[in-house]
Design a protein around this motif. Sequence first.
Motif, mmCIF file in Angstrom:
data_model
loop_
_atom_site.group_PDB
_atom_site.id
_atom_site.type_symbol
_atom_site.label_atom_id
_atom_site.label_comp_id
_atom_site.label_asym_id
_atom_site.label_seq_id
_atom_site.Cartn_x
_atom_site.Cartn_y
_atom_site.Cartn_z
ATOM 1 N N SER A 152 0.812 -1.223 0.000
ATOM 2 C CA SER A 152 0.000 0.000 0.000
ATOM 3 C C SER A 152 0.847 1.275 0.000
ATOM 4 N N ASP A 153 2.166 1.113 0.054
ATOM 5 C CA ASP A 153 3.038 2.284 0.070
ATOM 6 C C ASP A 153 3.226 2.851 -1.327
ATOM 7 N N ALA A 154 3.507 4.141 -1.346
ATOM 8 C CA ALA A 154 4.035 4.788 -2.538
ATOM 9 C C ALA A 154 5.375 5.406 -2.153
ATOM 10 N N MET A 155 6.291 5.415 -3.074
ATOM 11 C CA MET A 155 7.609 6.007 -2.849
ATOM 12 C C MET A 155 7.786 7.189 -3.793
ATOM 13 N N ALA A 156 8.352 8.250 -3.252
ATOM 14 C CA ALA A 156 8.361 9.507 -3.995
ATOM 15 C C ALA A 156 9.722 10.178 -3.954
ATOM 16 N N TRP A 157 9.888 11.117 -4.873
ATOM 17 C CA TRP A 157 10.994 12.062 -4.864
ATOM 18 C C TRP A 157 10.412 13.471 -4.726
ATOM 19 N N ARG B 35 8.650 8.182 1.720
ATOM 20 C CA ARG B 35 7.646 7.125 1.715
ATOM 21 C C ARG B 35 6.290 7.690 2.115
ATOM 22 N N GLN B 36 5.284 7.381 1.318
ATOM 23 C CA GLN B 36 3.916 7.747 1.650
ATOM 24 C C GLN B 36 3.148 6.452 1.919
ATOM 25 N N ARG C 93 1.452 14.253 -1.563
ATOM 26 C CA ARG C 93 1.264 15.288 -0.531
ATOM 27 C C ARG C 93 2.344 15.149 0.526
ATOM 28 N N ALA C 94 3.112 16.215 0.722
ATOM 29 C CA ALA C 94 4.236 16.163 1.656
ATOM 30 C C ALA C 94 3.781 15.915 3.093
ATOM 31 N N ASP C 95 2.587 16.369 3.436
ATOM 32 C CA ASP C 95 2.110 16.202 4.821
ATOM 33 C C ASP C 95 1.742 14.756 5.129
ATOM 34 N N LEU C 96 1.672 13.911 4.104
ATOM 35 C CA LEU C 96 1.340 12.499 4.320
ATOM 36 C C LEU C 96 2.589 11.598 4.301
ATOM 37 N N ILE C 97 3.754 12.186 4.121
ATOM 38 C CA ILE C 97 5.011 11.434 4.120
ATOM 39 C C ILE C 97 5.388 11.078 5.560
#
Length: 124
Positions: free
Chosen positions: A29-34, A96-97, A107-111
């Motif tokens: 269920s994770d998403a990984m971001a830059w 990681r979100q 959304r940065a607040d959900l990291i």
Amino acid sequence: QLVESGGGLVQAGGSLRLSCISSRRPSSSDAMAWFRQPPGKEREFVAIIRWSSGHTYYADSVKGRFTISRDNSKNTLYLQMNSLKPEDTAVYYCARQPRAILSSLGRADLIDRWGQGTQVTVSS
């Protein structure tokens, strides 16, 4: 823990590939971001990938130039950056979100996890 590598100094038009190793395997269920933070500016979203499906999403400013990908076997996230511009200069962060849903991707607040960052400098 997330550890980035691959930053450096490159001329405009050049390429770099960033890597981010996760100490634990991201869940389905994770998403990984830059994200990136240019000098004197706020942190901004760059790209994100849903770990299980591999679906990707990009900021308009990098679409067509950057590619986010992952290697499940190595718990590693990548960002291939081509046709770099001076305005791409920033500290780049892996993130990681968890429990990511489509409407809130990037959304940065959900990291809940951030890497330490790696500097990318593009000279003109």
